[in-house]
Design an enzyme around this catalytic site. Structure first.
Site, PDB file in Angstrom:
ATOM      1  N   GLU A   1      -1.651  -9.140   3.566  1.00 48.40           N
ATOM      2  CA  GLU A   1      -1.507  -9.718   4.905  1.00 48.40           C
ATOM      3  C   GLU A   1      -2.856 -10.064   5.532  1.00 48.40           C
ATOM      4  OE1 GLU A   1      -1.035  -6.600   4.070  1.00 48.40           O
ATOM      5  OE2 GLU A   1      -1.419  -5.158   5.686  1.00 48.40           O
TER       6      GLU A   1
ATOM      7  N   CYS B   1       0.839  -1.198   0.000  1.00 51.60           N
ATOM      8  CA  CYS B   1       0.000   0.000   0.000  1.00 51.60           C
ATOM      9  C   CYS B   1       0.877   1.251   0.000  1.00 51.60           C
ATOM     10  CB  CYS B   1      -0.986  -0.043   1.152  1.00 51.60           C
ATOM     11  SG  CYS B   1      -2.457   0.938   0.830  1.00 51.60           S
TER      12      CYS B   1
ATOM     13  N   HIS C   1      -3.691  -5.037   0.561  1.00 48.16           N
ATOM     14  CA  HIS C   1      -3.138  -5.575   1.815  1.00 48.16           C
ATOM     15  C   HIS C   1      -3.221  -7.099   1.832  1.00 48.16           C
ATOM     16  CE1 HIS C   1      -2.505  -1.812   4.029  1.00 48.16           C
ATOM     17  NE2 HIS C   1      -3.546  -1.365   3.338  1.00 48.16           N
TER      18      HIS C   1
END
Ligand code: GLN
Length: 542
Positions: A516, A380, A514
Site C-alpha cells: 500500500e 504483513c 506493505h
C-alpha cells in the site's frame, strides 16, 4: 537553483497542511517543474516509529528504511516522487545530532544554544541533498503559536533572510469559520494567526484559507489589508469531495499561479491537469461497487490505515468501481460466528498489526475467506495470520503460532535475528531497543514462475517496503507447501518467505511487505488492482 516554499499552519490543527503541500507539489509538477517535499515535525520523538497508531496514525516507511510521518505518504501519492530518510526530521533527531556533536567536542568549547546551534542544524536539514529540484516544499508540523515549533519558525525565518525573497516563499494555511448566527465567514482567527507569525518575523505572501464556502470579496479585501498580503494571494481552500480534487480546486483558486507570480516565473500555459480530472471522475462516478471487509485492530482511528485506504481506492480507480470498506475490530470475530460480519463482503483484507489482541479473530477471518472462496489479501501481520491458519487447519499443526505472542510449540512465525540486506548482514535481538530495529525499508523478492503473483506483477524480481520484527519460519516451507500453501515469493537468498498464495482459490495472497505504501492514484499498485478485480468478480457471483 532550488526555491524553497515553507507551509505553516494556524488557528487549529488538522486543516490538511500535508495535503496542501502535496497538492501544490502536484500542481508545480503539472507546470513542468521538479519538486521534493519535506516535513519538519516539532515533537521530541526521534521518529514516529515508537508512537501508538492512535497517537500518530500510520507510520510511513520509505525505501531507505526510515519510519516517517504519514504526510510523506500524501507527498508520494500526489507527486510520485519517492520519499527518503532525509525528507522528515523531528526535534528529537535535531537534538540527537546537536548533542552528539557536543559530546564529540565539535563546538570547540562554545555554549550550545537553540540559536544558533539548533537552528543551524534545522537549516542544514532543510538544505540537505536537494537534488537540484526546482522547488523544495517544506511543511512545518504543528500550529503557529506552539512552543515546540518556535525553533523551526526561527530557522525558516533565517533562511528567508539568507536566501532572499527570490528563493523563499512562506505560505500560511488558516481556517475561516462560518458563523451561522452572523451569517458570515470570520476573518479574525486568520488575522491573529498571521500576527503570531509576524511576531516571529515571518510575513507570509500567500494565505490558504480553509472554508466551507467561497470567500466573498469584501472579506478577502479585509484579510489582504490586515495581513499585508495581495488580495489575489488570499486563496479559498474549499472543502473537496475527494482528496484528489484538491489540486484542481487549488488551481481554480489561483494557488499555483500566485506561487509562480511571487517568484517572477512567466507561465503562459496552464498546467497539464488531465490525469487529475480522470482520477476525480473515476472516484466520484464509478460504474461498479464492491465491499471489502478490513479486519484490523486500530479501526477506531482510520488514519492508522491511511495508505491502505488510499491503495484500496486506487484499486477501485483501476477497476472503475467504488470500494466500500467495512471496518471490523478483529476481536469481535472471536466472540461470534464470523459469518455475521463477513457474509456478503466481496473481499477480506487483514492489514498490518502488532500484538496478540485480536490475532485469533484475524486467523478466523483468513479461514473464512479460504473455506468460502472469498478473495483474501493478508498484509504483513495479515500474511503471518494466514500462514498460522494454514499450518493449523491444512497442515495439521494445531500448536502453530507466532512467537510475538510468547513461546510457541510450532513457531511458524518467529523472530529472525540475522538476515542479509544487499551485501550486509543485519542483526537484531530480543532485548533490542524498540525504535528503528525492525526489518525496515525496501527489500528485493523473487517471484516463483507460474504463480499468481508472478502473473500479477509480470516480473521475476520485485522490490517492496517492509516494517516488521517477525518472519514466516522458512523451516515450515516444505510442510506448508505439501498442505497446499505455495511460497510464491522469497528473498533472493531463499531465507525469508515474502509471499504465500493458495493456487486452488479464486484469490488468496499474503505478503510480508506493505504494498500500500507504493500505490498511487495514477499508478494503482498491481496487487490492489488485482485484488479489487477479484472482488468485482466475486460481486457478480453473489
Ligand atoms: N507484528 C508483526 C511483526 O512485527 C507484523 C508487523 C506488521 O504487520 N507491520 O512482524
Amino acid at each position: 537553483m532550488t526555491r524553497f516554499i515553507f507551509i505553516t499552519g494556524g488557528v487549529v490543527s488538522s486543516l490538511g497542511k500535508g495535503l496542501s503541500a502535496a497538492a501544490l507539489g502536484a500542481l508545480l509538477q503539472a507546470r513542468g517543474f521538479s519538486v521534493r517535499l519535506r516535513k519538519l515535525d516539532p515533537y521530541l520523538n526521534v521518529d514516529p516509529g515508537t508512537m501508538s497508531p492512535y497517537q500518530h496514525g500510520e507510520v510511513y516507511v520509505t525505501d531507505d528504511g526510515a519510519e516517517t510521518d504519514l504526510d510523506l505518504g500524501h507527498y508520494e501519492r500526489f507527486t510520485g516522487v519517492a520519499s527518503r530518510r532525509t525528507d522528515n526530521v523531528t526535534t528529537g533527531q535535531i537534538y540527537q545530532e546537536v548533542l552528539a556533536k557536543e559530546r564529540r567536542g565539535d563546538y570547540l568549547g562554545a555554549t550550545v544554544q537553540v540559536i544558533p546551534h539548533v537552528t543551524d542544524a534545522i537549516k542544514e536539514f532543510i538544505q540537505r541533498d536537494p537534488d537540484d529540484v526546482d522547488f523544495m516544499i517544506c511543511e512545518i508540523g504543528g500550529t503557529v503559536g506552539d512552543i515546540e515549533s518556535l525553533p523551526f519558525l526561527e530557522a525558516i525565518r533565517q533562511l528567508g533572510n539568507e536566501l532572499g525573497r527570490e528563493r523563499v516563499l512562506f505560505v500560511h494555511l488558516t481556517l475561516m469559520p462560518y458563523i451561522p448566527s452572523a451569517g458570515e465567514l470570520k476573518t479574525k482567527p486568520t488575522q491573529h494567526s498571521v500576527k503570531e507569525l509576524l511576531g516571529v518575523g515571518i510575513q507570509p505572501a500567500v494565505l490558504l484559507c480553509r472554508c466551507d464556502r467561497p470567500i466573498p470579496s469584501d472579506a478577502r479585501r479585509k484579510i489582504a489589508l490586515f495581513c499585508n498580503i495581495r488580495e489575489e494571494a488570499v486563496i479559498s481552500a474549499l472543502d473537496a469531495r475527494t482528496i484528489y480534487e484538491v489540486p484542481l480546486r487549488y488551481h481554480e483558486a489561483g494557488f499555483d499561479e500566485q506561487v509562480c507570480r511571487y517568484f517572477g516565473i512567466e507561465q503562459p500555459q496552464p498546467p497539464e491537469l488531465g490525469r487529475w480530472h480522470h482520477i476525480v471522475d473515476r472516484v466520484l462516478e464509478p460504474e461498479g461497487e464492491v465491499t471489502i471487509a478490513v479486519a484490523g485492530k486500530y479501526t477506531g482511528l482510520l488514519d492508522a490505515y491511511k495508505s491502505l485506504t488510499e491503495a484500496l481506492a486506487h484499486g477501485g480507480i483501476a477497476n472503475n468501481a467504488r470500494v466500500k470498506l467495512k471496518w471490523i475490530e478483529s476481536e469481535v470475530l472471536e466472540g461470534e460466528d464470523p459469518v455475521v460480519y463477513l457474509d456478503g463482503c466481496h473481499g477480506i483484507l487483514v492489514p498490518g498489526g502488532f500484538g496478540e489482541r485480536g490475532a485469533e479473530g484475524k486467523i478466523l477471518a483468513a479461514r473464512f475467506a479460504r473455506e468460502r472462496g472469498v478473495p483474501y489479501f493478508g498484509i504483513c501481520f495479515g500474511m503471518q495470520m494466514a500462514v498460522i491458519e494454514a499450518a493449523r487447519n491444512l497442515a495439521g499443526l494445531s500448536a502453530a503460532n507466532s512467537t510475538e505472542f510468547g513461546q510457541a510449540d510450532e513457531p511458524v512465525v518467529g523472530m529472525l535475528t540475522e538476515w542479509t540486506r544487499g551485501n550486509v548482514r543485519e542483526t537484531r535481538g530480543m532485548g533490542d531497543n524498540l525504535g528503528g530495529t525492525m526489518r525496515l525499508g525496501a527489500y528485493p523478492c523473487d517471484l516463483e514462475a507460474d504463480s499468481r503473483v508472478h502473473y500479477i506483477y509480470g516480473e521475476d524480481r520485485i522490490s517492496e517496503r517492509h516494517r516488521h520484527r517477525y518472519e514466516v519460519n522458512v523451516n515450515y516451507k516444505d510442510r506448508l507447501e505439501e498442505a497446499g500453501l505455495l511460497f510464491s515469493g522469497m528473498s533472493p537468498d531463499g531465507e525469508l518467505p515474502e509471499i504465500v498464495e493458495l493456487p486452488d482459490h479464486p484469490w488468496y495472497l499474503g505478503v510480508q511487505f506493505h504494498p500500500e505504501l507504493k500505490s498511487k492514484p495514477f499508478a494503482p499498485h498491481p496487487l490492489f488492482e488485482s485484488f479489487i478485480a477479484a472482488a468485482v468478480q466475486q460481486s457478480r457471483m453473489i
